[in-house]
Design an enzyme around this catalytic site. Sequence first.
Site, PDB file in Angstrom:
ATOM      1  N   SER A  16       0.856  -1.199   0.000  1.00 55.06           N
ATOM      2  CA  SER A  16       0.000   0.000   0.000  1.00 55.06           C
ATOM      3  C   SER A  16       0.884   1.237   0.000  1.00 55.06           C
ATOM      4  CB  SER A  16      -0.909   0.004   1.248  1.00 55.06           C
ATOM      5  OG  SER A  16      -0.161   0.352   2.399  1.00 55.06           O
ATOM      6  N   ILE A  18       3.141   4.501  -0.089  1.00 57.81           N
ATOM      7  CA  ILE A  18       4.321   4.946  -0.825  1.00 57.81           C
ATOM      8  C   ILE A  18       4.991   3.767  -1.529  1.00 57.81           C
ATOM      9  CG2 ILE A  18       6.658   5.880  -0.490  1.00 57.81           C
ATOM     10  CD1 ILE A  18       5.463   7.715   1.698  1.00 57.81           C
ATOM     11  N   TYR A 153       9.548   6.807  16.559  1.00 55.08           N
ATOM     12  CA  TYR A 153       9.538   6.829  15.093  1.00 55.08           C
ATOM     13  C   TYR A 153      10.619   7.792  14.588  1.00 55.08           C
ATOM     14  CZ  TYR A 153       7.866   7.820  10.349  1.00 55.08           C
ATOM     15  OH  TYR A 153       7.774   8.003   8.982  1.00 55.08           O
TER      16      TYR A 153
HETATM   17  N1  LIG Z   1       2.950   8.550   4.744  1.00 53.43           N
HETATM   18  C1  LIG Z   1       3.723   9.511   5.233  1.00 53.43           C
HETATM   19  O1  LIG Z   1       3.284  10.619   5.559  1.00 53.43           O
HETATM   20  C2  LIG Z   1       5.201   9.280   5.349  1.00 53.43           C
HETATM   21  C3  LIG Z   1       6.023  10.386   5.552  1.00 53.43           C
HETATM   22  C4  LIG Z   1       7.383  10.204   5.653  1.00 53.43           C
HETATM   23  C5  LIG Z   1       7.914   8.931   5.576  1.00 53.43           C
HETATM   24  N2  LIG Z   1       7.104   7.869   5.393  1.00 53.43           N
HETATM   25  C6  LIG Z   1       7.716   6.544   5.325  1.00 53.43           C
HETATM   26  O2  LIG Z   1       7.332   5.895   4.131  1.00 53.43           O
HETATM   27  C7  LIG Z   1       7.259   4.483   4.351  1.00 53.43           C
HETATM   28  C8  LIG Z   1       5.896   3.981   3.907  1.00 53.43           C
HETATM   29  O3  LIG Z   1       4.883   4.667   4.628  1.00 53.43           O
HETATM   30  P1  LIG Z   1       3.337   4.598   4.214  1.00 53.43           P
HETATM   31  O4  LIG Z   1       2.685   5.807   4.770  1.00 53.43           O
HETATM   32  O5  LIG Z   1       3.200   4.270   2.773  1.00 53.43           O
HETATM   33  O6  LIG Z   1       2.892   3.363   5.127  1.00 53.43           O
HETATM   34  P2  LIG Z   1       1.603   2.429   5.126  1.00 53.43           P
HETATM   35  O7  LIG Z   1       0.524   2.982   4.225  1.00 53.43           O
HETATM   36  O8  LIG Z   1       1.290   2.176   6.560  1.00 53.43           O
HETATM   37  O9  LIG Z   1       2.207   1.121   4.466  1.00 53.43           O
HETATM   38  C9  LIG Z   1       3.240   0.465   5.128  1.00 53.43           C
HETATM   39  C10 LIG Z   1       3.689  -0.711   4.298  1.00 53.43           C
HETATM   40  O10 LIG Z   1       4.731  -1.387   5.015  1.00 53.43           O
HETATM   41  C11 LIG Z   1       4.384  -2.761   5.115  1.00 53.43           C
HETATM   42  N3  LIG Z   1       5.003  -3.299   6.309  1.00 53.43           N
HETATM   43  C12 LIG Z   1       4.900  -2.862   7.588  1.00 53.43           C
HETATM   44  N4  LIG Z   1       5.648  -3.618   8.409  1.00 53.43           N
HETATM   45  C13 LIG Z   1       6.248  -4.566   7.626  1.00 53.43           C
HETATM   46  C14 LIG Z   1       7.132  -5.619   7.877  1.00 53.43           C
HETATM   47  N5  LIG Z   1       7.561  -5.880   9.122  1.00 53.43           N
HETATM   48  N6  LIG Z   1       7.533  -6.395   6.856  1.00 53.43           N
HETATM   49  C15 LIG Z   1       7.099  -6.151   5.575  1.00 53.43           C
HETATM   50  N7  LIG Z   1       6.259  -5.134   5.279  1.00 53.43           N
HETATM   51  C16 LIG Z   1       5.834  -4.366   6.295  1.00 53.43           C
HETATM   52  C17 LIG Z   1       2.871  -2.804   5.064  1.00 53.43           C
HETATM   53  O11 LIG Z   1       2.444  -4.038   4.556  1.00 53.43           O
HETATM   54  P3  LIG Z   1       1.463  -5.085   5.309  1.00 53.43           P
HETATM   55  O12 LIG Z   1       0.680  -4.318   6.334  1.00 53.43           O
HETATM   56  O13 LIG Z   1       0.651  -5.624   4.193  1.00 53.43           O
HETATM   57  O14 LIG Z   1       2.416  -6.073   5.901  1.00 53.43           O
HETATM   58  C18 LIG Z   1       2.584  -1.699   4.048  1.00 53.43           C
HETATM   59  O15 LIG Z   1       2.734  -2.184   2.729  1.00 53.43           O
HETATM   60  C19 LIG Z   1       7.552   4.264   5.834  1.00 53.43           C
HETATM   61  O16 LIG Z   1       8.911   3.929   6.007  1.00 53.43           O
HETATM   62  C20 LIG Z   1       7.280   5.624   6.455  1.00 53.43           C
HETATM   63  O17 LIG Z   1       8.033   5.853   7.616  1.00 53.43           O
HETATM   64  C21 LIG Z   1       5.745   7.994   5.280  1.00 53.43           C
END
Ligand SMILES: NC(=O)c1ccc[n+]([C@@H]2O[C@H](COP(=O)([O-])OP(=O)(O)OC[C@H]3O[C@@H](n4cnc5c(N)ncnc54)[C@H](OP(=O)(O)O)[C@@H]3O)[C@@H](O)[C@H]2O)c1
Length: 263
Positions: A16, A18, A153
């Site tokens: 899902s 990013i 975090y």
């Molecule tokens: N969204 C923001 O505002 C934002 C801003 C700055 C940085 N980021 C960074 O961008 C990255 C992605 O964020 P997002 O907002 O897209 O997150 P998200 O929508 O919560 O998606 C997280 C993804 O990581 C997977 N995941 C979590 N734990 C895992 C594990 N132990 N092993 C394998 N897969 C795992 C989840 O898959 P399943 O649940 O299917 O396992 C999901 O595909 C993160 O590193 C976050 O810190 C996000």
Amino acid sequence: MNTAPRRTVLVTGSTSGIGEAICAAFARDGADVVVNGRDPQRTDAAAERIRATAPHSEIRAVAADVSTADGVRVLTDAVPEVDVLVNNAGIFEARPAFEITDEEWIRYFETNVLSGVRLTRHYAPGMMRRGWGRVVFISSESAINTPKEMIHYGATKTTQLAVARGFAQAVAGTGVTVNTVLPGPTLTPGVEVFIADRVGDNIPFEEAERRFIAEERPTSLLGRLIRPEEVASLVRYVASDGASATTGAALRVDGGVLSSIIP
Ligand SMILES: NC(=O)c1ccc[n+]([C@@H]2O[C@H](COP(=O)([O-])OP(=O)(O)OC[C@H]3O[C@@H](n4cnc5c(N)ncnc54)[C@H](OP(=O)(O)O)[C@@H]3O)[C@@H](O)[C@H]2O)c1
């Protein structure tokens, strides 16, 4: 005639948000893409969605929990070599500083930091032998602006900067680059839940988004949440041949949230 080599790209945590957007961008470019998440059904479903938009790319789904050594082994056994590794898997949730337990601190470091360390240690030597490779850590503006609502975090995201810089030094001169990308607040399923928690879920999401940016990320120059595709654009560039002189760097796609001129 397109003579560019066909590359294999692994994006962790790509069921899902990013991660999925990054996979979709590489797949549209014709790369072979490995989609990863913890749950087999969610991982297969994401691979299917990406396949539908890029029928000429090979899209593989590998379910593995990258927060554990065993999970990383499942992934590296299934996919022994890659040309591009995007360490994107990450978890975040608001928690008052004094209520974060040892177990949570450890879980955050295992998921957000050690996953990328283990995978880089596995994949970078092959990239060096082949003389080309790209490792990208998805950090966050929270690496610089420690969020008071989730210091665990923020600490993991700051650590990623040092880890990536260190690995970049270790691969110097080999054709492999290692960088971090720092997204700002981005509209993903994880952030929708996070914003509902912060500003309430009894108002339309557009209003919640506006309020969250105004009240909790007031330095945003963009004035809205970033879209996952906008983060994917920068990752796609960093992983390109054209980015060969960018290594050991921290690159922002934060909508101007960070008010420092350089990270
Ligand atoms: N969204 C923001 O505002 C934002 C801003 C700055 C940085 N980021 C960074 O961008 C990255 C992605 O964020 P997002 O907002 O897209 O997150 P998200 O929508 O919560 O998606 C997280 C993804 O990581 C997977 N995941 C979590 N734990 C895992 C594990 N132990 N092993 C394998 N897969 C795992 C989840 O898959 P399943 O649940 O299917 O396992 C999901 O595909 C993160 O590193 C976050 O810190 C996000």
